[in-house]
Design an enzyme around this catalytic site. Structure first.
Site, PDB file in Angstrom:
ATOM      1  N   MET A  69     -20.388  23.094   6.457  1.00 16.57           N
ATOM      2  CA  MET A  69     -21.339  23.352   7.927  1.00 16.57           C
ATOM      3  C   MET A  69     -20.214  24.193   8.766  1.00 16.57           C
ATOM      4  O   MET A  69     -19.077  24.069   8.783  1.00 16.57           O
ATOM      5  CB  MET A  69     -21.556  22.038   8.584  1.00 16.57           C
ATOM      6  CG  MET A  69     -22.262  22.064   9.864  1.00 16.57           C
ATOM      7  SD  MET A  69     -22.414  20.504  10.784  1.00 16.57           S
ATOM      8  CE  MET A  69     -23.495  19.713   9.391  1.00 16.57           C
ATOM      9  N   SER A  70     -20.859  25.151   9.185  1.00 14.58           N
ATOM     10  CA  SER A  70     -20.170  26.303  10.047  1.00 14.58           C
ATOM     11  C   SER A  70     -19.702  25.637  11.226  1.00 14.58           C
ATOM     12  O   SER A  70     -20.606  24.629  11.962  1.00 14.58           O
ATOM     13  CB  SER A  70     -21.150  27.387  10.269  1.00 14.58           C
ATOM     14  OG  SER A  70     -22.067  27.086  11.193  1.00 14.58           O
ATOM     15  N   THR A  71     -18.777  26.134  11.909  1.00 14.91           N
ATOM     16  CA  THR A  71     -18.323  25.606  13.237  1.00 14.91           C
ATOM     17  C   THR A  71     -19.498  25.874  14.426  1.00 14.91           C
ATOM     18  O   THR A  71     -19.770  24.815  15.373  1.00 14.91           O
ATOM     19  CB  THR A  71     -17.064  26.478  13.870  1.00 14.91           C
ATOM     20  OG1 THR A  71     -16.145  26.158  13.001  1.00 14.91           O
ATOM     21  CG2 THR A  71     -16.533  26.017  15.187  1.00 14.91           C
TER      22      THR A  71
END
Length: 201
Positions: free
Chosen positions: A1-3
């Site tokens: 999951m991206s920031t």
């Protein structure tokens, strides 16, 4: 999951924990500095008098402090309140009797004024530094080379700047920028013209 996705999920959870129904949480995935924000536009269209718009941070409402302050005032005139969750300064424009809440809005206005003042001062300083270094300040004006050559000729013939402007159509500021200044005559302390002689002993 991206920031970015994690941060968005965290904000949504904070709004849900504050009692906002998930179907009433409007999301903009672009930067708060983006002009086109469909999520903000949708919530502004949906909100009615007596509603309170809750944002995670105030930058969701405006690109600058001034924009945010204007938005709060505009919503207040519509009878719509604003409340934030995660900013150091808590804003709740619905609490007109709450002195601290109103003080927070005043502080926001103060920061907006400070931001405008500092921006103006920085711009003025940058212009002054550029001018001191001989750089052009402002939008450059394109001057026809043939006209400029004619203007220089007229200057050499003793024409005034006003006369040259009239004859060439070149703006006065451009003439001052492009034409070398006339050499100032040397003067004596008594105001007479100085004469240099090789035989002065």
């Amino acid at each position: 999951m991206s920031t970015v996705k994690q941060d968005l999920d965290r904000q949504i959870e904070a709004l849900a924990d504050a009692g906002i129904a998930r179907e009433r949480i409007y999301v903009d995935k672009k930067s708060g500095a983006t002009v086109d924000r469909p999520g903000l536009r949708a919530v502004l269209e949906y909100a009615r008098e007596g509603d309170v718009i809750v944002v995670h941070t105030l930058d969701r409402l405006g690109r600058t402090v001034r924009d945010t302050l204007n938005m709060i005032h505009e919503l207040s005139e519509r009878g719509i309140g604003v409340r934030n969750l995660a900013d150091p300064i808590k804003i709740d424009s619905t609490s007109r009797e709450d002195a601290m809440a109103q003080l927070a809005v005043v502080l926001l206005a103060l920061f907006a004024q400070m931001d405008r003042t500092y921006t103006t001062e920085r711009a003025a300083h940058a212009r002054a530094v550029a001018a001191a270094k001989g750089r052009r300040v402002g939008r450059p004006v394109l001057v026809d080379a043939a006209k400029l050559e004619w203007a220089a000729h007229l200057r050499g013939q003793g024409e005034t700047i006003a006369e040259i402007v009239k004859k060439t159509g070149i703006p006065r500021t451009s003439l001052y920028r492009h034409l070398p200044p006339r050499p100032a005559p040397a003067v004596r302390a008594d105001g007479g013209a100085a004469v240099q002689r090789d035989d002065v002993s």
